[in-house]
Scaffold this active site. Structure first.
Site, PDB file in Angstrom:
ATOM      1  N   LYS A 249       0.851  -1.196   0.000  1.00  0.00           N
ATOM      2  CA  LYS A 249       0.000   0.000   0.000  1.00  0.00           C
ATOM      3  C   LYS A 249       0.882   1.239   0.000  1.00  0.00           C
ATOM      4  CE  LYS A 249      -2.168   2.382   3.226  1.00  0.00           C
ATOM      5  NZ  LYS A 249      -2.035   3.697   2.569  1.00  0.00           N
TER       6      LYS A 249
ATOM      7  N   GLU B 286      10.502   1.597   9.974  1.00  0.00           N
ATOM      8  CA  GLU B 286      11.381   2.755   9.702  1.00  0.00           C
ATOM      9  C   GLU B 286      10.556   3.995   9.983  1.00  0.00           C
ATOM     10  OE1 GLU B 286      14.461   2.350   9.099  1.00  0.00           O
ATOM     11  OE2 GLU B 286      14.444   0.221   8.647  1.00  0.00           O
TER      12      GLU B 286
ATOM     13  N   CYS C  53      13.292  11.976   5.674  1.00  0.00           N
ATOM     14  CA  CYS C  53      13.473  11.547   7.071  1.00  0.00           C
ATOM     15  C   CYS C  53      14.912  11.776   7.533  1.00  0.00           C
ATOM     16  CB  CYS C  53      13.085  10.083   7.213  1.00  0.00           C
ATOM     17  SG  CYS C  53      13.953   9.033   6.035  1.00  0.00           S
TER      18      CYS C  53
END
Ligand code: NAD
Length: 481
Positions: free
Chosen positions: A173, A248, A282
């Site tokens: 997804k 993560e 990130c």
């Protein structure tokens, strides 16, 4: 209006419940497509298709799985320009960034794991002349790959490629905020002749579609990249069912600058590490710690450069700063600028929504790159993930103080250290509680290395053989000689 469809059992399908969500272009603020809001029945169909495909795919020779993945990578390369434009429209990122980073990386992720599976060996342990043990690393079965919006195709392929290479079948997804390139990928999978059901891509939001995936009893492992709160929710859901988990999560990365650094290189790299992808990577360094003796010079030069950075139309190849991903995200980022002011911070530049003169993009979600000083290292602005074009600068007097401030957050993803003194560089890297430490560089990625965070930045490692180990179950086979 572009309509996105699910990719289940080798074909493109509308959602069973005929529920749809709007897809918004962040640089115009307008709806430009619709995406399925898939429910339990769509997820069930995807899982069943994956289960049917698993016996054949898991026993397909690894060389053939490798070949299939390379065909897919070839197609990504062939359609790179279209994919880059789609990524830019969907995400708001400059098309030049998508063309130079996101799409080439998606292609090389797939090529890398197509190659890695050819070299994936397992160990043997020999017990003198009595027994021999060998490790049989078997694909797990049906696994889930769930990815975020900041590097859409890049992170999606980073998970799917090792899962497929290792012989698993996948229910994946992408983020509902940036679904377009995952949809284009499903069309390329059909063109590549990937066997039906091996990869299934189900679109929808977290509470409905994501939850249906992670709670499905036949999903045996979940590889997730996204926010820390979502990761905690997935861990709570998956742990009692003993699903394998790779998480993560968020970050609040320090960038530590010592006075002896290579100044010009540090300055230009710090601009990138602060504001690349509008600060929505990130690994961006959002807390900049500068040695006292260099602080004023750095502040003057950095703010001068940041003030010259202009946001622009992401579709324009010359644009370096595009839109942030959504209206709600823009509001969240700006609320942190307000919080920083309340906490005593001084905004040195930026800090506002920008409304471009170009009428076509005047409704977009643009924020001027922002630099803030004068905050305590332990205030909320310096502790919570903002994930936008906002950095703080803070002076430090000793190495110990820099390390203390850097480690003070709940996160531990990455850090950057700027110094010419070799022993200090190693010492500081060793003291930092992060999964990755860059010394005199940033965002240099060797796909063979372990990738992941400590503390609230996650559990487990991706990359290289770490990812192949995650997507396989190790069985010890012991034979008497
Ligand atoms: P998010 O957690 O909101 O969403 C990530 C994905 O999880 C999306 O596909 C979403 O639909 C899905 N999801 C949401 N709720 C779910 C649920 N209950 N069950 C299953 N799936 C669910 O994150 P985001 O806003 O898309 O991404 C930004 C975050 O991702 C930031 O915190 C950023 O630091 C983090 N991130 C981390 C890394 C890393 O490698 N550590 C890389 C990129 C982004």
């Amino acid at each position: 209006m572009k309509t996105i469809q699910n990719y289940i059992d080798g074909e493109l399908r509308n959602p069973q419940g005929n529920q749809w969500m709007d897809n918004i272009n962040p640089s115009t603020g307008k709806v430009y497509g619709r995406i399925p809001l898939s429910d339990n029945s769509d997820v069930e169909n995807a899982v069943q298709a994956a289960k049917r495909a698993f016996p054949a795919w898991s026993t397909t020779p690894y060389t053939e799985r490798s070949r299939c993945l390379n065909v897919l990578a070839d197609l990504i390369g062939k359609h790179a320009a279209d994919l880059a434009l789609a990524e830019s429209i969907d995400n708001g990122k400059p098309v030049s960034l998508a063309a130079h980073v996101d799409i080439p990386r998606a292609e090389s992720n797939i090529r890398f794991f197509a190659s890695a599976i050819n070299h994936y060996a397992s160990e043997a342990h020999i017990m003198e002349n009595t027994h021999v043990n060998y490790t049989n690393r078997k694909p797990i079965g049906v696994v889930a790959c769930i990815s975020p919006w900041n590097l859409p195709l890049y992170l999606f392929t980073w998970k799917i490629a090792p899962a497929l290479a290792a012989g698993n079948c996948v229910v994946a997804k992408p983020s509902e905020i940036t679904p377009q390139t995952a949809y284009l990928l499903s069309r390329l999978c059909i063109e590549a002749g990937l066997p039906n059901g091996v990869l299934n891509i189900v679109h929808g939001d977290g509470p409905t579609t994501g939850n249906a995936i992670i709670s499905h009893p036949d999903i045996k492992a979940i590889s997730f990249t996204g926010g820390t709160n979502t990761g905690a929710h997935i861990a709570r859901e998956a742990a009692p069912k003993f699903k394998k988990l790779s998480l993560e999560l968020g970050g609040k990365n320090p960038n530590i600058i010592f006075a002896d650094c290579d100044y010009d290189k540090m300055l230009s790299t710090t601009l990138r590490s602060s504001f690349a992808n509008q600060g929505q990577i990130c690994l961006c360094g959002s807390r900049i710690f500068v040695e006292e003796s260099l602080y004023e010079k750095f502040k003057t030069d950095f703010v001068a450069k940041v003030s010259k950075m202009k946001v622009g139309d992401p579709k324009d190849p010359k644009t370096k700063m595009g839109a942030v991903v959504s209206k709600s995200h823009m509001e969240k980022v700006l609320s942190y600028v307000q919080l920083a002011k309340e906490e005593g911070g001084k905004v040195l530049c930026g800090g506002e929504q920008v409304i471009p003169e170009n009428e076509e993009i005047s409704g977009g979600f643009f924020i001027s790159p922002t630099v803030i000083e004068g905050l305590k290292f332990d205030c909320r602005t310096n502790q919570e993930e903002i994930f936008g074009p906002v950095v703080t600068i803070t002076p430090f007097s000793t190495e110990e103080e820099a390390i203390k401030m850097a480690n003070s957050v709940e996160y531990g993803l990455s850090a950057t250290i700027w110094t010419q003194e070799l022993s200090r560089a190693h010492r500081v890297a060793n003291e930092l509680q992060t999964g990755i430490a860059w010394i005199n560089c940033w965002l240099v990625r060797d796909l063979r290395t372990p990738f992941g965070g400590t503390k609230s930045s996650g559990v487990g490692r991706e990359g290289g053989f770490e990812a192949l180990r995650f997507f396989t179950e190790a069985q010890n086979v012991c034979i008497e000689l």
